[in-house]
Design a protein around this motif. Sequence first.
Motif, PDB file in Angstrom:
ATOM      1  N   THR A   1       0.841  -1.207   0.000  1.00 17.10           N
ATOM      2  CA  THR A   1       0.000   0.000   0.000  1.00 17.10           C
ATOM      3  C   THR A   1       0.870   1.247   0.000  1.00 17.10           C
ATOM      4  O   THR A   1       0.584   2.223  -0.701  1.00 17.10           O
TER       5      THR A   1
ATOM      6  N   TRP B   1      -6.172  -2.826  -2.777  1.00 18.14           N
ATOM      7  CA  TRP B   1      -6.783  -4.144  -2.529  1.00 18.14           C
ATOM      8  C   TRP B   1      -6.292  -5.157  -3.569  1.00 18.14           C
ATOM      9  O   TRP B   1      -5.865  -6.261  -3.235  1.00 18.14           O
TER      10      TRP B   1
ATOM     11  N   ASN C   1      -2.481  -5.864  -3.106  1.00 14.44           N
ATOM     12  CA  ASN C   1      -2.165  -6.713  -1.954  1.00 14.44           C
ATOM     13  C   ASN C   1      -2.544  -8.167  -2.186  1.00 14.44           C
ATOM     14  O   ASN C   1      -1.993  -9.066  -1.559  1.00 14.44           O
ATOM     15  N   ARG C   2      -3.522  -8.383  -3.065  1.00 14.40           N
ATOM     16  CA  ARG C   2      -3.942  -9.763  -3.354  1.00 14.40           C
ATOM     17  C   ARG C   2      -3.113 -10.382  -4.472  1.00 14.40           C
ATOM     18  O   ARG C   2      -3.193 -11.571  -4.717  1.00 14.40           O
TER      19      ARG C   2
END
Lengths: 258, 320, 258
Positions: free
Chosen positions: C94, C250, C253-254
Motif C-alpha cells: 500500500t 486491494w 495486496n492480493r
Amino acid sequence: MATVINISDLRVEYPSRELGSKTTVAVDGLSLDVQQGQIFGFLGPNGAGKTTTMNVLLGFVEPTAGSATIFGVNVTDKSARQRLGYLPELTYYYKFLTPEELLRFYGKLFRIPKALLEKRIDEILGMVELQEARKRQIKTFSKGMQQRAGLAQALINDPDLLILDEPTSGLDPIGRMKVRQIIQRLKNEGKTILFSSHELGEVETICDRVCIIHRGTLREMGTVQDLVARHQCNLEQVFLRVVGYEGAAPHRPEGVTV
Amino acid sequence: MPPVRTNVLALGGLVTAAFSLACALQVAMPRDERDNEPFDLMQTLLGDSRRMFADHFFVKADAYFHSGFYPTIFDNRESFETAHMASDAGVVEEKNKGDEHSFLGQPLDVFDKFSRNFFPSVHTHMDEGGADEGHSHAGHDSGELKEGHFVGDGHDHGHEEVGKGVREILPWLKISASLDPSRVDTYTTTAYWLRSRLSKSDEAEQFLREGLRRNPRNPAILFELARIYREDRKDAARARNLFEAGIASWQKTEPAKKEPNVFLLHQLMSHLAQLEEDANNDLRAIELWEKVKQVAPDPAGPDLHLRDLRDKLAQKSGQQ
Amino acid sequence: MNNILAVSSVVMREMYRRKDFYVLLILTVLITLILGSVNLFNDSNIVRYLKEICLLLIWVSSLVIAITTSARQIPAERESRTIFPLLAKPISRTEVLLGKFLGCWLASGVALVCFYLFFGLISAARESGWPLGSYLQAVTLHWFMLAIVIAIALLGSLVFAAPSSNNTICFVVIAGILLIGRHLHKVAVGMEQPSRGILTVLYFLLPQLGWFDVRERITHNWPPLDAGPFLLALVYALVTASVFLFAASWVFNRKRLQ
C-alpha cells in the motif's frame, strides 16, 4: 547459536495453468532452520521451489499452509524485513538513477539517519568497487556493475541476514570472483546468508550447510562434508543423484527432516 | 561488408531511378481539371468534408460571441439555430424560437446543478461587453439563469473598448471561410463586425472582395460591400452601383430557387431607397420604397417613408 | 509517510529525467507561438482563440503525462524486477502504491505549473489584465482532476496485463467522461428502459471530471468560481481518488508476485 530462519511444514500452491488441474504445488511440507552466522546453500534444479520459498521468506507470496519466520518474526509482517538484505536474480535497477541515489532511496526506507546513510553509501560503494561510477546513471552500467549495484542495495541497511538468489548468474569469471570475495567478507563479518546457486563448485567452497530440494520437497540437508562423505562423491554428483539423474532413485538418509 | 562508396553509389542510383520514374509518370498520368486550380491544403487534406468543419467553426465563432455560453448537441438548440452574431449583424434573417436564456433547462439532478458552476451559464453578447461585463452586472453566476443581456464598460478595457471584444470571433470565421469559401454568411458576418465595431473597413472590404472572387456577383456580398461605401466611405455613387448590382444579381439567381432569399432583396432595396432618399432623389426613392413595400414583412415602415417623401414632393411643388 | 515520500521522490526524478515532459512542453510552446504569429485582419489583440488552443494542448499534454507516467509505474517495476528488492525492504504494498500515486501527482503538478506559466505569459502578452485568481483556480482544479486520473491509471495497471492496453483504455475512458460524462443523464432521459437505467447508473457512478474543466471560463475571462463549489470540487477529487486508490491497493495486496 540463534535461529535466524525457521520454516515449518511450508506448503505453497498456485492456480494451475494446465487444463483439468486446479492447483500446482510449488512447495510441499518444507521444514528447515538456518542458524546465525551460517552460509546456507539452497540448491535444486529449475522449478524445484527455491525461488518460491525465498518469495515466502520475503513476503511476496503467502503460504498456503505452514509458517516461516525471520528472527522470530512472521514473514508476513513488514518489520521482519528490517534486518534483511535481498539480492534477486537478474534485476535491472532504476536505470535513471545513479548508484548513490539508488542507495539513498533504499536507505530512506530503512529510516537510516542521513549522516549515517551517507557514510554507509561511501563504504558500500567502496566495497562493491563502484566509487568511480557513483554519479553515473545505472543505464550505462555493464551487467557485472549492475549486479554489484544490486549487492550494494542489499547491504545498505547492514543486514544480519542476506538472501542471495543466484548472485553470480550471468557474470564473467572476474565478476564472479568479485562477488564471491564480497560474500566471503560478509561471512567473516558474521552475517547469515541464504544462498541459491546452480554453480555447485561455488557452493562447495562458500557454504557451511546446504539443502537440496526437488519438486517442492526437501531431499537432502547437511554440511557439504557430510553429504560428500555420505554419498561418496562430489557435491555435483550428489545433486544429480538426489534429483534423479543417473537413473538411481533419490537416496534419503535417515535423520533428515522433511 | 561492401565499402561505403559502393553503398553511397547504390543509394544515389536508386534515388535517381525513383525520381526519373516519378517525372515520367507525372507526364504520362491523365490530367484532372482541378490540377489547374491553386493548391489548397484544406481541400487536399479534408476533401468535401471540410464544409462540415466550416460549419463547426462558424458555430464556434457564435459560441465566442456568447463568451462560451452556448448549447451543446445535447441541449435544446431551438433558440440558437440561426447564429446570433449573424442575425445581429443583419446578414441573415433570424429564425430562432424559444428562450435563449434557458437552453439548459431545469437541472436534472444535483450533479447537473452543481456542474453549472464550472462553465459559463449567463447569456451575454460580445458586442455588448461579453463576459467581462456580464459578471460585473450579474453579480455571480452560480448556476442561475439570468434574464437579458448585460451591457457595460469592461473592467479591463475602458469605455471606448466596449464591444471590441467581438474581435475574438474573427479567427474562427476566417478558418470557416478558408474551409468553405462558398459559405457567404461567413464573409458578410465577418465584414459587418470588422467595420461596425472594430473600425476596420479596409480589412472588411478586402475580405469581402476575397469572398466575391470565390462567389462571383453574390448579392449578399455586394450588399455588404455597398454598405461599406455608403456608411464608412460616404461614397454614395459607388454604393449605389453596388446596391444595384446586388439587386440585379438577386433577380438573376434567386427567383429560380425554391425558397428565394426575400430578406436579402428587402435589405438591398431598402438600403438603396434610403440612399436615394438621403441624396434627395425623391422620385427614385419613392419608386424603390414602393418595391420595398412588396417584399417587406411589415409594410408600415416603407409606408412611413412614402408618406414623408410624398409630403416633401407636395411641399416642393407648392413652393414652386 | 517516510516510505511514501521516498517512493514518490524516485517517481519525480524519473519524470524530469525522461524526455516526455520536455517534448510536450516544447510542442505546446511551438504550436501556440506559430498560431499566435498568424495575422488576423491586422488585429494583434485577438487572444481568446490562442488561449483556447493553448489550454487544449495543456489538457492533452497533462493527460498524456499523467496517464503514461502512472500506467507504467508498477508494470515497469515488475518487468525490470525492481519490485522485488523494493518489497524486500520494510515497506508495504500500500505504501508503494501511495508513493507511486504521490510521485505521479506531484510530478504532474510540477508539469502543470510550467504549462500554465507559459499560458499566463501568452495571455499577459495580449491582454491588459492578468486574472491570477482564475488562473490559480484553473490550475488547482486541473491538478486535482489529475489525482483521479492517476488513481484510475494505477488501478488499471494492476488490472490489465499490458501497459499499452491500460494506456489506451484509460485515454478512452477519461476522454469519454470529459466529453460526454456530464450529458449522460440528459441522453438517458430520452431513452427507453433498460438503456435508460443503465446510463443513469453509469452517470452517477462515473467520476464527474467535467467539474474540473474551467477552460471556457478562463478563455472568456469569466470571474473566479465561488469558494464553495471550488472547495467542494477539490474534496470530491480527493474522495474519488481515494476510492480508486483503495481498490488499487486491494488488488495489489492480493496479487501474487512471481
